[in-house]
Design a protein around this motif. Structure first.
Motif, mmCIF file in Angstrom:
data_model
loop_
_atom_site.group_PDB
_atom_site.id
_atom_site.type_symbol
_atom_site.label_atom_id
_atom_site.label_comp_id
_atom_site.label_asym_id
_atom_site.label_seq_id
_atom_site.Cartn_x
_atom_site.Cartn_y
_atom_site.Cartn_z
ATOM 1 N N LYS A 145 -0.339 7.069 -5.774
ATOM 2 C CA LYS A 145 0.432 6.329 -6.770
ATOM 3 C C LYS A 145 1.304 7.323 -7.548
ATOM 4 O O LYS A 145 0.779 8.273 -8.154
ATOM 5 C CB LYS A 145 -0.541 5.594 -7.705
ATOM 6 N N CYS A 146 2.597 7.121 -7.538
ATOM 7 C CA CYS A 146 3.496 8.009 -8.290
ATOM 8 C C CYS A 146 3.341 7.705 -9.783
ATOM 9 O O CYS A 146 3.206 6.537 -10.169
ATOM 10 C CB CYS A 146 4.938 7.809 -7.847
ATOM 11 N N PRO A 147 3.375 8.745 -10.622
ATOM 12 C CA PRO A 147 3.009 8.544 -12.036
ATOM 13 C C PRO A 147 4.010 7.731 -12.866
ATOM 14 O O PRO A 147 3.709 7.371 -13.992
ATOM 15 C CB PRO A 147 2.909 9.977 -12.571
ATOM 16 N N TYR A 148 5.181 7.431 -12.300
ATOM 17 C CA TYR A 148 6.195 6.656 -13.045
ATOM 18 C C TYR A 148 6.242 5.208 -12.581
ATOM 19 O O TYR A 148 6.929 4.384 -13.167
ATOM 20 C CB TYR A 148 7.586 7.289 -12.818
ATOM 21 N N CYS A 149 5.509 4.878 -11.514
ATOM 22 C CA CYS A 149 5.759 3.620 -10.797
ATOM 23 C C CYS A 149 4.878 2.476 -11.293
ATOM 24 O O CYS A 149 3.661 2.632 -11.405
ATOM 25 C CB CYS A 149 5.500 3.856 -9.306
ATOM 26 N N ASP A 150 5.495 1.335 -11.576
ATOM 27 C CA ASP A 150 4.676 0.151 -11.917
ATOM 28 C C ASP A 150 4.907 -0.998 -10.932
ATOM 29 O O ASP A 150 4.680 -2.156 -11.261
ATOM 30 C CB ASP A 150 4.897 -0.286 -13.374
ATOM 31 N N ALA A 166 11.460 2.946 3.158
ATOM 32 C CA ALA A 166 10.658 4.005 3.771
ATOM 33 C C ALA A 166 10.508 5.183 2.825
ATOM 34 O O ALA A 166 11.423 5.510 2.072
ATOM 35 C CB ALA A 166 11.337 4.474 5.056
ATOM 36 N N ASN A 167 9.345 5.804 2.874
ATOM 37 C CA ASN A 167 9.167 7.066 2.147
ATOM 38 C C ASN A 167 9.541 8.184 3.116
ATOM 39 O O ASN A 167 9.201 8.116 4.304
ATOM 40 C CB ASN A 167 7.724 7.214 1.680
ATOM 41 N N PRO A 168 10.205 9.231 2.622
ATOM 42 C CA PRO A 168 10.752 10.229 3.552
ATOM 43 C C PRO A 168 9.810 11.373 3.888
ATOM 44 O O PRO A 168 10.167 12.532 3.783
ATOM 45 C CB PRO A 168 11.993 10.720 2.805
ATOM 46 N N PHE A 226 0.814 -1.226 0.000
ATOM 47 C CA PHE A 226 0.000 0.000 0.000
ATOM 48 C C PHE A 226 0.846 1.275 0.000
ATOM 49 O O PHE A 226 1.930 1.304 0.582
ATOM 50 C CB PHE A 226 -0.924 -0.002 1.227
ATOM 51 N N CYS A 227 0.305 2.299 -0.654
ATOM 52 C CA CYS A 227 0.928 3.627 -0.682
ATOM 53 C C CYS A 227 -0.147 4.674 -0.441
ATOM 54 O O CYS A 227 -1.334 4.410 -0.647
ATOM 55 C CB CYS A 227 1.550 3.901 -2.052
ATOM 56 N N LEU A 228 0.279 5.879 -0.062
ATOM 57 C CA LEU A 228 -0.704 6.950 0.145
ATOM 58 C C LEU A 228 -1.228 7.487 -1.176
ATOM 59 O O LEU A 228 -2.360 7.932 -1.289
ATOM 60 C CB LEU A 228 -0.060 8.096 0.941
HETATM 61 S S1 SF4 Z 1 7.282 4.915 -6.070
HETATM 62 FE FE1 SF4 Z 1 6.997 4.180 -3.986
HETATM 63 S S2 SF4 Z 1 5.430 5.585 -3.100
HETATM 64 FE FE2 SF4 Z 1 5.352 5.842 -5.298
HETATM 65 S S3 SF4 Z 1 3.705 4.443 -5.944
HETATM 66 FE FE3 SF4 Z 1 5.688 3.358 -6.212
HETATM 67 S S4 SF4 Z 1 5.950 2.227 -4.340
HETATM 68 FE FE4 SF4 Z 1 4.374 3.791 -3.928
#
Ligand code: SF4
Ligand SMILES: C[S@@+](CC[C@H](N)C(=O)[O-])C[C@H]1O[C@@H](n2cnc3c(N)ncnc32)[C@H](O)[C@@H]1O
Length: 386
Positions: free
Chosen positions: A22-27, A103-105, A18-20
């Protein structure tokens, strides 16, 4: 230099999906849920899947644990402690075990670092990504550069070991700007840095933006220049690459990721986690259900979330070994390839790639990709494996 474990590597990966946002580059396998996550229920499921996995792969000594994501720093320290306790109940833990949490900072997450330390985590890997606010905004990150640097300082105080990630080759980034950013980052780093070239992954918002002509990523020549800049600056600072994107002082390499790249055994627990374990004479490839709620229900009804469980063919093991091992600066032992594949690598292809300057043979007889060969790694692997 850190004393390395004498036990054969056995790595345990735990995925928190889980994330807060979704980052637009992340798969990666990461999901946003608007309601609260029932951590107690997930912890019970992790403990169940760990128990089932240990029954299948018993009597091992765990040399590394990696809690990755998603955003594991959204978990309460007690949940992380519960996962680590479950692992310790079913396997022996090496005295020098490496326990990393991703961890996310953000400032909220950094407040939990001491709790993670008390729970048994001894290394954190922080997703800093960039050191200026406009870049962080463009990457869709929820933290500022100040928050990220504060989180790095808290990590430094709480853990003996920490690393952070940066993404380069970002839209509009010049080699000079990246060089300055990297120098700053090295000033904040200790023993380890992960430096990823931005990849435009299919079916992400960044892929759609690029297709619409609204995202100008550096061209191939600029990307190459950015890569060369990265190697030069890091090597001069004593943080040479030990893998394509990972830099460390000698002895400070991430043991967990080394286990993957050295094609050693690892188990995967949690939604979408992969494993490669030797059972008897063969390696099994496992994968669990990627969808968090489906994984949860499977574990609750069957004791595990595994949806793929394949015995690998010799040729598949050999290909995977090559693919992973050639990412490493230390390269591979060609004899191990021969044992896995049941045949040696083609000497003609090796000679050709050596002549082209893409690979080299070390005095110990190991085969490794040269610095100029690394940007062509996929082609080199495909050529050798053919
Ligand atoms: S980069 Fe990290 S915080 Fe962003 S959507 Fe992907 S896993 Fe989640
Ligand atoms: C699994 S992510 C999780 C880390 C954590 N959730 C975070 O975002 O800070 C691990 C790292 O992969 C990198 N990454 C993810 N997607 C990427 C992409 N498309 N291109 C380059 N690096 C990427 C980021 O640096 C990120 O920190």
């Amino acid at each position: 230099m850190r004393i390395q474990s004498t036990a054969p590597a056995f790595a345990v990966y735990v995925h928190w999906p889980f994330c807060l946002s979704k980052c637009p580059y992340c798969d990666f396998n990461s999901h946003v849920r608007h309601g609260a996550i029932d951590e107690a229920r997930y912890l019970r499921a992790f403990a169940t899947e760990i128990e089932t996995t240990a029954a299948r792969v018993p009597s091992r000594t765990v040399t590394s644990i990696f809690i990755g994501g998603g955003t594991p720093s959204l978990m309460r320290p007690a949940t992380v402690g519960g996962i680590l306790d479950a692992i310790a109940r079913h396997w022996t833990i090496a005295p020098d075990v490496e326990v990393t949490l991703e961890a996310n900072p953000t400032s909220v997450e950094a407040t939990r670092f001491r709790g993670y330390r008390a729970a048994g985590v001894n290394r954190v890997s922080l997703g800093v990504q960039a050191l200026d606010d406009p870049s962080l905004k463009a990457l869709g990150r929820l933290h500022s550069a100040r928050e990220a640097l504060d989180a790095v300082a808290i990590a430094r105080a709480a853990f003996e070991r920490y690393s952070f990630d940066l993404i380069y080759a970002r839209p509009g980034q010049t080699p000079d700007a990246w060089a300055a950013e990297l120098e700053r980052a090295i000033g904040e780093a200790a023993e380890h840095l992960s430096l990823y070239q931005l990849t435009i992954e299919a079916d992400t918002p960044f892929a759609a933006l690029r297709a619409a002509g609204k995202l100008a990523v550096p061209d191939e020549d600029t990307a190459r220049e950015l890569y060369d800049t990265t190697q030069e600056i890091c090597t001069a600072a004593g943080l040479a690459a030990y893998e394509v994107s990972n830099h460390a002082r000698p002895g400070a390499e991430c043991q967990h990721n080394l286990a993957y790249w050295r094609y050693q055994d690892y188990v995967g627990v949690g939604p979408g986690a992969h494993g490669r374990v030797t059972i008897g004479d063969v390696k099994n490839a496992t994968a669990t259900d990627k969808r968090p709620e489906h994984w949860l229900m499977r574990v609750e009804s069957r004791g595990h979330g595994i949806v793929t469980d394949d015995v690998l063919l010799r040729s598949e093991m050999a290909d995977e070994f090559l693919l992973m091992g050639l990412r490493l600066a230390e390269g591979i032992d060609p004899e191990r390839y021969t044992r896995l594949a049941g045949r040696a690598l083609d000497p003609g292809r090796i000679a050709m790639l050596r002549q082209e300057g893409a690979i080299e043979v070390t005095p110990e007889g190991r085969l490794r990709v040269t610095r100029s060969g690394f940007p062509l790694l996929d082609a080199v692997v495909a050529d050798l494996a053919a």
